[in-house]
Design a protein around this motif. Structure first.
Motif, PDB file in Angstrom:
ATOM      1  N   ARG A   1     -13.186  -3.679  -4.792  1.00  0.00           N
ATOM      2  CA  ARG A   1     -12.740  -4.674  -3.811  1.00  0.00           C
ATOM      3  C   ARG A   1     -12.122  -4.009  -2.586  1.00  0.00           C
ATOM      4  NH1 ARG A   1      -9.958  -8.217  -8.594  1.00  0.00           N
ATOM      5  NH2 ARG A   1     -11.913  -8.923  -9.558  1.00  0.00           N
ATOM      6  N   THR A   2     -11.447  -2.880  -2.795  1.00  0.00           N
ATOM      7  CA  THR A   2     -10.904  -2.129  -1.661  1.00  0.00           C
ATOM      8  C   THR A   2     -12.031  -1.630  -0.761  1.00  0.00           C
ATOM      9  OG1 THR A   2      -8.942  -1.450  -2.915  1.00  0.00           O
ATOM     10  CG2 THR A   2      -9.541  -0.121  -0.994  1.00  0.00           C
TER      11      THR A   2
ATOM     12  N   LEU B   1      -1.240  -6.666  -9.418  1.00  0.00           N
ATOM     13  CA  LEU B   1       0.082  -7.266  -9.304  1.00  0.00           C
ATOM     14  C   LEU B   1       1.005  -6.732 -10.393  1.00  0.00           C
ATOM     15  CD1 LEU B   1      -0.706 -11.045  -8.616  1.00  0.00           C
ATOM     16  CD2 LEU B   1       0.029  -9.309  -6.976  1.00  0.00           C
ATOM     17  N   GLY B   2       2.268  -6.577 -10.055  1.00  0.00           N
ATOM     18  CA  GLY B   2       3.260  -6.186 -11.049  1.00  0.00           C
ATOM     19  C   GLY B   2       2.915  -4.883 -11.744  1.00  0.00           C
ATOM     20  N   ASP B   3       2.917  -4.920 -13.095  1.00  0.00           N
ATOM     21  CA  ASP B   3       2.648  -3.730 -13.898  1.00  0.00           C
ATOM     22  C   ASP B   3       1.162  -3.543 -14.192  1.00  0.00           C
ATOM     23  OD1 ASP B   3       5.357  -3.177 -14.021  1.00  0.00           O
ATOM     24  OD2 ASP B   3       5.647  -4.373 -15.849  1.00  0.00           O
ATOM     25  N   GLU B   4       0.331  -4.359 -13.590  1.00  0.00           N
ATOM     26  CA  GLU B   4      -1.114  -4.252 -13.824  1.00  0.00           C
ATOM     27  C   GLU B   4      -1.631  -2.896 -13.332  1.00  0.00           C
ATOM     28  OE1 GLU B   4      -5.208  -6.638 -12.502  1.00  0.00           O
ATOM     29  OE2 GLU B   4      -3.239  -7.262 -11.764  1.00  0.00           O
ATOM     30  N   LYS B   5      -2.458  -2.265 -14.136  1.00  0.00           N
ATOM     31  CA  LYS B   5      -2.994  -0.961 -13.775  1.00  0.00           C
ATOM     32  C   LYS B   5      -4.225  -1.118 -12.892  1.00  0.00           C
ATOM     33  CE  LYS B   5      -1.391   1.464 -17.930  1.00  0.00           C
ATOM     34  NZ  LYS B   5      -1.815   2.275 -19.115  1.00  0.00           N
ATOM     35  N   PRO B   6      -4.386  -0.234 -11.902  1.00  0.00           N
ATOM     36  CA  PRO B   6      -5.587  -0.281 -11.066  1.00  0.00           C
ATOM     37  C   PRO B   6      -6.848  -0.073 -11.905  1.00  0.00           C
ATOM     38  CG  PRO B   6      -3.904   1.114 -10.070  1.00  0.00           C
ATOM     39  CD  PRO B   6      -3.430   0.805 -11.450  1.00  0.00           C
ATOM     40  N   SER B   7      -7.898  -0.790 -11.540  1.00  0.00           N
ATOM     41  CA  SER B   7      -9.141  -0.731 -12.297  1.00  0.00           C
ATOM     42  C   SER B   7     -10.318  -0.499 -11.359  1.00  0.00           C
ATOM     43  CB  SER B   7      -9.344  -2.037 -13.066  1.00  0.00           C
ATOM     44  OG  SER B   7      -9.590  -3.097 -12.146  1.00  0.00           O
ATOM     45  N   ALA B   8     -11.503  -0.427 -11.947  1.00  0.00           N
ATOM     46  CA  ALA B   8     -12.727  -0.284 -11.144  1.00  0.00           C
ATOM     47  C   ALA B   8     -12.900  -1.477 -10.215  1.00  0.00           C
ATOM     48  CB  ALA B   8     -13.935  -0.153 -12.069  1.00  0.00           C
TER      49      ALA B   8
ATOM     50  N   ARG C   1      -8.650 -11.263  -5.366  1.00  0.00           N
ATOM     51  CA  ARG C   1      -7.425 -10.478  -5.409  1.00  0.00           C
ATOM     52  C   ARG C   1      -7.692  -8.977  -5.480  1.00  0.00           C
ATOM     53  NH1 ARG C   1      -4.251  -8.823  -9.272  1.00  0.00           N
ATOM     54  NH2 ARG C   1      -4.977 -10.196 -10.910  1.00  0.00           N
ATOM     55  N   PRO C   2      -7.813  -8.318  -4.329  1.00  0.00           N
ATOM     56  CA  PRO C   2      -8.193  -6.906  -4.300  1.00  0.00           C
ATOM     57  C   PRO C   2      -7.191  -5.938  -4.932  1.00  0.00           C
ATOM     58  CG  PRO C   2      -8.616  -7.954  -2.194  1.00  0.00           C
ATOM     59  CD  PRO C   2      -7.796  -8.921  -2.992  1.00  0.00           C
ATOM     60  N   LEU C   3      -5.889  -6.253  -4.914  1.00  0.00           N
ATOM     61  CA  LEU C   3      -4.890  -5.305  -5.391  1.00  0.00           C
ATOM     62  C   LEU C   3      -4.229  -5.804  -6.674  1.00  0.00           C
ATOM     63  CD1 LEU C   3      -3.168  -4.380  -2.006  1.00  0.00           C
ATOM     64  CD2 LEU C   3      -5.042  -3.192  -3.168  1.00  0.00           C
TER      65      LEU C   3
ATOM     66  N   ARG D   1      -4.616  -0.129   3.557  1.00  0.00           N
ATOM     67  CA  ARG D   1      -3.392   0.680   3.627  1.00  0.00           C
ATOM     68  C   ARG D   1      -2.587   0.556   2.339  1.00  0.00           C
ATOM     69  NH1 ARG D   1      -3.072  -1.622   8.784  1.00  0.00           N
ATOM     70  NH2 ARG D   1      -1.430  -3.048   8.065  1.00  0.00           N
ATOM     71  N   ASN D   2      -2.453  -0.657   1.838  1.00  0.00           N
ATOM     72  CA  ASN D   2      -1.686  -0.860   0.607  1.00  0.00           C
ATOM     73  C   ASN D   2      -2.375  -0.208  -0.586  1.00  0.00           C
ATOM     74  OD1 ASN D   2       0.278  -2.312   1.967  1.00  0.00           O
ATOM     75  ND2 ASN D   2      -0.710  -4.294   1.587  1.00  0.00           N
ATOM     76  N   ALA D   3      -3.709  -0.236  -0.596  1.00  0.00           N
ATOM     77  CA  ALA D   3      -4.443   0.419  -1.679  1.00  0.00           C
ATOM     78  C   ALA D   3      -4.206   1.927  -1.643  1.00  0.00           C
ATOM     79  CB  ALA D   3      -5.934   0.105  -1.563  1.00  0.00           C
ATOM     80  N   GLU D   4      -4.201   2.502  -0.460  1.00  0.00           N
ATOM     81  CA  GLU D   4      -3.926   3.937  -0.337  1.00  0.00           C
ATOM     82  C   GLU D   4      -2.525   4.260  -0.843  1.00  0.00           C
ATOM     83  OE1 GLU D   4      -4.558   4.732   3.775  1.00  0.00           O
ATOM     84  OE2 GLU D   4      -6.747   4.825   3.603  1.00  0.00           O
ATOM     85  N   HIS D   5      -1.571   3.395  -0.530  1.00  0.00           N
ATOM     86  CA  HIS D   5      -0.197   3.602  -0.990  1.00  0.00           C
ATOM     87  C   HIS D   5      -0.121   3.572  -2.515  1.00  0.00           C
ATOM     88  CE1 HIS D   5       4.178   3.475  -0.939  1.00  0.00           C
ATOM     89  NE2 HIS D   5       4.137   2.423  -1.748  1.00  0.00           N
ATOM     90  N   LEU D   6      -0.971   2.760  -3.148  1.00  0.00           N
ATOM     91  CA  LEU D   6      -0.995   2.647  -4.611  1.00  0.00           C
ATOM     92  C   LEU D   6      -1.917   3.681  -5.257  1.00  0.00           C
ATOM     93  CD1 LEU D   6      -1.156  -1.254  -4.940  1.00  0.00           C
ATOM     94  CD2 LEU D   6       0.825   0.217  -5.373  1.00  0.00           C
ATOM     95  N   GLY D   7      -2.556   4.510  -4.436  1.00  0.00           N
ATOM     96  CA  GLY D   7      -3.463   5.516  -4.980  1.00  0.00           C
ATOM     97  C   GLY D   7      -4.803   4.967  -5.404  1.00  0.00           C
TER      98      GLY D   7
END
Length: 362
Positions: free
Chosen positions: A336-337, A324-331, A320-322, A230-236
């Motif tokens: 992990r999601t 943190l902070g200003d870190e950009k989402p990656s592959a 750590r699947p998601l 759910r949190n991953a979906e919220h973060l796109g």
């Protein structure tokens, strides 16, 4: 490729060898593959060549060589090696993890269900009155058999009756009191988690929400997996697995109180180990369901869910699947999601077969 799929692939290779008249029949109905033991080669191993050597009147290694040549172009198998007297050792292809997640997430509720027992009809006699464990055990075995394609039902007058050590009920209480006191979920876990020959524990610890309660750990792992998705979906962040990405990047190289050089050196190994352990648990799920059905042993599924929950909780702690902070989402986060979503699907599906609810919030 799951263990069940690999078993069918090995059997298909034997069928081809028999059809080519290089091996005599008949072809074994079932061929077992197991995880390679410590010090062994590859991901899985099979002793099928040793089983076929006697009827064929030929050395096991020669049989193994005949079979190995029939895996050369098999999709999902990277390498087949022969060890010892004739064991076949299989190393799966690099894309097998992505394929596994596609299989799980393609039909989450039915992952692990199959047709291994198609054409089999099983009828069980009703459990004796006043024996809630036998009733729950029988109903669960019926669900497991149906998950593998069998026609199974409880039929008055049937010859086969499942026998288990009954739950100890307090004097003056009946089977309904057990469910009233524990609720359906905890009661089912209490009655199904021990092996049939062990007496179940039905005390108040089953209702305590802490790590010592195995049922709580399994359901917490599921709730945690769903929260991550759910949190991953919220973060796109979509669920999209990339081979090797789940433990390769997007991880802090420093943390308070630890030497950064030591941490950077140990983290990749720890992440790879945790990721591999979770993939192993997910990949073993179909074989566990089939074995639990064939052996009339739902306790095997319960123990497997415990193992899967532990593997997932370890994975999400280390990898750590998601971001943190200003870190950009990656592959890595996408991978992990996807792995977290698959773990949740396996836990929910297994609990459902045991007649236990999987709440998204605890």
């Amino acid at each position: 490729m799951t263990p069940a799929e690999l078993s069918r692939t090995v059997r298909h290779a034997v069928c081809r060898a028999v059809e080519d008249d290089v091996l005599p029949g008949p072809v074994p109905e079932r061929i077992t593959v197991e995880r390679s033991r410590p010090g062994g080669l590859g991901d899985y191993a099979s002793n099928v060549a040793l089983r076929l050597a006697g009827p064929a009147g030929r050395p096991p290694r020669e049989i193994a060589e005949i079979l190995r040549s029939r895996f050369d172009t098999t999709h999902g198998i990277a390498r087949v090696e022969i060890t010892g007297p004739g064991f076949l050792n299989f190393t799966l292809g690099r894309d097998s993890r992505a394929e596994l997640l596609r299989t799980v997430l393609g039909d989450p509720a039915r992952y692990g269900h199959g047709d291994a027992l198609a054409g089999t009809a099983v009828a069980f006699a009703p459990a004796p009155d006043g024996d809630p464990r036998a009733r729950v055990w029988t109903d669960t075995v019926v669900r497991l058999l149906r998950s593998q394609g069998a026609e199974a039902a409880v039929v008055p007058g049937a010859m086969e009756r499942l026998t288990v050590v009954p739950a100890g009920l307090d004097s003056g209480t009946g089977p309904d009191d057990l469910f009233a006191r524990l609720g359906q979920d905890a009661a089912h876990w209490a009655l199904l988690r021990p092996a049939a020959h062990d007496r179940p524990y039905t005390g108040p610890e089953l209702l305590v929400q802490r790590e010592s309660n195995a049922l709580f750990r399994v359901r917490y792992a599921y709730a945690r997996a769903r929260a991550l998705v759910r949190n991953a979906e919220h973060l796109g962040i979509p669920s999209q697995y990339t081979d090797l990405a789940a433990h390769s990047d997007a991880y802090d190289t420093e943390s308070p109180g630890r030497d950064s050089t030591t941490q950077a050196a140990t983290q990749p190994t720890a992440q790879a180990t945790a990721t591999s352990a979770l993939f192993t648990a997910l990949g073993d799920h179909p074989a566990v369901l089939e074995a639990a059905a064939r052996l009339r042993a739902p306790d095997r599924l319960a123990r497997h869910l415990e193992h899967t929950a532990e593997a997932f909780l370890r994975f999400q702690e280390i990898c750590r699947p998601l971001p943190l902070g200003d870190e950009k989402p990656s592959a890595a986060h996408r991978s992990r999601t996807a792995l977290a979503e698959a773990a949740g699907a396996v836990l929910a599906g297994g609990l459902s077969l045991l007649g236990i609810d999987a709440p998204e919030h605890l």
